[in-house]
Design a protein around this motif. Structure first.
Motif, mmCIF file in Angstrom:
data_model
loop_
_atom_site.group_PDB
_atom_site.id
_atom_site.type_symbol
_atom_site.label_atom_id
_atom_site.label_comp_id
_atom_site.label_asym_id
_atom_site.label_seq_id
_atom_site.Cartn_x
_atom_site.Cartn_y
_atom_site.Cartn_z
ATOM 1 N N GLU A 69 0.812 -1.217 0.000
ATOM 2 C CA GLU A 69 0.000 0.000 0.000
ATOM 3 C C GLU A 69 0.849 1.271 0.000
ATOM 4 O O GLU A 69 0.451 2.295 -0.570
ATOM 5 N N SER A 70 2.010 1.198 0.613
ATOM 6 C CA SER A 70 2.919 2.354 0.601
ATOM 7 C C SER A 70 3.386 2.655 -0.821
ATOM 8 O O SER A 70 3.493 3.826 -1.218
ATOM 9 N N ASP A 71 3.666 1.604 -1.583
ATOM 10 C CA ASP A 71 4.045 1.783 -2.991
ATOM 11 C C ASP A 71 2.917 2.463 -3.764
ATOM 12 O O ASP A 71 3.148 3.384 -4.561
ATOM 13 N N TYR A 72 1.701 1.973 -3.535
ATOM 14 C CA TYR A 72 0.528 2.514 -4.246
ATOM 15 C C TYR A 72 0.370 4.018 -3.990
ATOM 16 O O TYR A 72 0.193 4.816 -4.921
ATOM 17 N N SER B 270 1.055 7.176 -6.683
ATOM 18 C CA SER B 270 -0.038 8.119 -6.926
ATOM 19 C C SER B 270 0.417 9.559 -6.715
ATOM 20 O O SER B 270 0.129 10.460 -7.526
ATOM 21 N N ASN B 271 1.159 9.792 -5.631
ATOM 22 C CA ASN B 271 1.648 11.146 -5.341
ATOM 23 C C ASN B 271 2.665 11.609 -6.389
ATOM 24 O O ASN B 271 2.640 12.776 -6.821
ATOM 25 N N LEU B 272 3.552 10.712 -6.801
ATOM 26 C CA LEU B 272 4.558 11.075 -7.806
ATOM 27 C C LEU B 272 3.912 11.374 -9.157
ATOM 28 O O LEU B 272 4.332 12.297 -9.869
ATOM 29 N N ALA B 273 2.894 10.580 -9.508
ATOM 30 C CA ALA B 273 2.193 10.813 -10.780
ATOM 31 C C ALA B 273 1.531 12.189 -10.775
ATOM 32 O O ALA B 273 1.612 12.937 -11.769
ATOM 33 N N SER B 274 0.902 12.546 -9.661
ATOM 34 C CA SER B 274 0.262 13.868 -9.544
ATOM 35 C C SER B 274 1.297 14.990 -9.598
ATOM 36 O O SER B 274 1.089 16.028 -10.240
ATOM 37 N N LEU C 105 3.296 9.693 -16.714
ATOM 38 C CA LEU C 105 2.722 8.449 -17.237
ATOM 39 C C LEU C 105 3.401 7.224 -16.625
ATOM 40 O O LEU C 105 2.745 6.215 -16.349
ATOM 41 N N GLN C 106 4.710 7.334 -16.422
ATOM 42 C CA GLN C 106 5.448 6.210 -15.833
ATOM 43 C C GLN C 106 4.904 5.860 -14.455
ATOM 44 O O GLN C 106 4.621 4.687 -14.158
ATOM 45 N N TYR C 107 4.728 6.860 -13.610
ATOM 46 C CA TYR C 107 4.251 6.598 -12.239
ATOM 47 C C TYR C 107 2.755 6.287 -12.202
ATOM 48 O O TYR C 107 2.290 5.583 -11.308
ATOM 49 N N LYS C 108 2.013 6.791 -13.177
ATOM 50 C CA LYS C 108 0.593 6.443 -13.250
ATOM 51 C C LYS C 108 0.423 4.964 -13.601
ATOM 52 O O LYS C 108 -0.459 4.277 -13.069
#
Length: 304
Positions: free
Chosen positions: A208-211, A215-219, A231-234
């Motif tokens: 869950e920490s990865d998830y 999500s935060n990095l993609a934003s 796109l990579q982090y999404k």
């Protein structure tokens, strides 16, 4: 005065003795040589026979060694062939993401589910004795035999701190089956994992920490207009949602929707349409095609 006659007689006697000895020694020597030769031949024959017998025994021992070696190898091969191991099997959804199936091991007699349970600080865990595996293939139920790591009710395991704990659940053999449900109590917030696919497995593991991190990095990179990293982090967020919550979970379905919006934002329309189709299919399967939200999503897809 030296007696000449005596010397002469001694000479004759000595000459005769030498000649006689020589003539007599030849047959004696031959006799002795014959005896020695015969004795030596017999010894050689016995030694040769012993060596041949020893070689024969060695050959027989070698044959038995090879036989038992091949027997052991074949038994080990049969044993390995009789056990099936699936690491990180794909599943559709779960009611309690804190319980994760890491490995399924199926033998001729038994099925083992090796799991990880993530406990919150101050929580407790137990599992019902009525827990079972349900086969999508045969509609059979396989009742739980034993539980290690999480006790059967009414006993409880208490957790003073947040931690990950291993648990092993034992069931009868499900050899030959392809799709299962792990059910503790249907239609309740219990240890229920649906659509476990024994023919598919995840290549990577997430938590869950990865998830949340993806999500935060993609934003972050989306706000910074860094298309490639956004796109990579999404995509990583998408895979993590599927791994943790299931490939038909609400979290994964929403992740597909946000991925489609991001594709459309960066003018990647083909990828956006592909993702939206996947999203709509899962949305309709989960909520039902008669659901008003599903109809709205179809209109959104039409806009793409």
């Amino acid at each position: 005065m030296l007696n000449v006659k005596y010397l002469f007689c001694c000479k004759i006697t000595f000459s005769f003795s030498l000649a006689q000895a020589e003539s007599l020694s030849q047959p004696c020597f031959r006799l002795l040589f014959g005896l020695s030769s015969s004795f030596y031949t017999e010894k050689v024959k016995k030694v040769t026979a012993f060596q041949e017998k020893n070689v024969s025994l060695q050959k027989k021992s070698m044959k038995w060694f090879v036989f038992f070696f091949l027997l052991i190898v074949s038994n080990v091969s049969c044993m390995s062939d009789s056990k099936i191991v699936i690491n990180y099997p794909v599943f559709e959804r779960t009611d309690v993401p804190h319980l994760r199936i890491n490995k399924v091991e199926v033998t001729m007699d038994t099925t083992y589910l090796y799991c990880t349970y993530t406990a919150e600080a101050g929580s407790w865990a137990s599992i019902s004795k009525d827990t079972y595996l349900f086969s999508h293939d045969t509609q059979e139920r396989f009742n739980i035999i034993n539980s290690n790591g999480i006790p059967f009710e009414p006993a409880k395991r208490h957790f003073a701190f947040q931690e990950q704990s291993d648990a092993i659940f034992c069931f009868p053999s499900i050899k030959g089956l392809k799709k299962l449900d792990f059910i503790e109590a249907p239609n309740e917030q219990a240890f229920n994992i649906y659509g476990i696919d024994l023919d598919s497995c995840f290549e990577k593991s997430y938590n869950e920490s990865d998830y949340k991190r993806f999500s935060n990095l993609a934003s972050f990179y989306d706000t910074a207009n860094d298309t490639l990293k956004a796109l990579q982090y999404k995509k990583e967020e998408n895979e993590a949602a599927k791994f943790i919550y299931g490939n038909e979970s609400e979290e994964f379905i929403l992740s597909l929707l946000y991925m489609s919006i991001m594709y459309d934002k960066y003018d990647l329309h083909d990828d956006a349409i592909k993702n939206m189709l996947h999203f709509s299919n899962l949305f309709g399967k989960t909520l039902g095609t008669n659901n008003c939200d599903y109809a709205m999503q179809l209109r959104t897809l039409d806009q793409f």
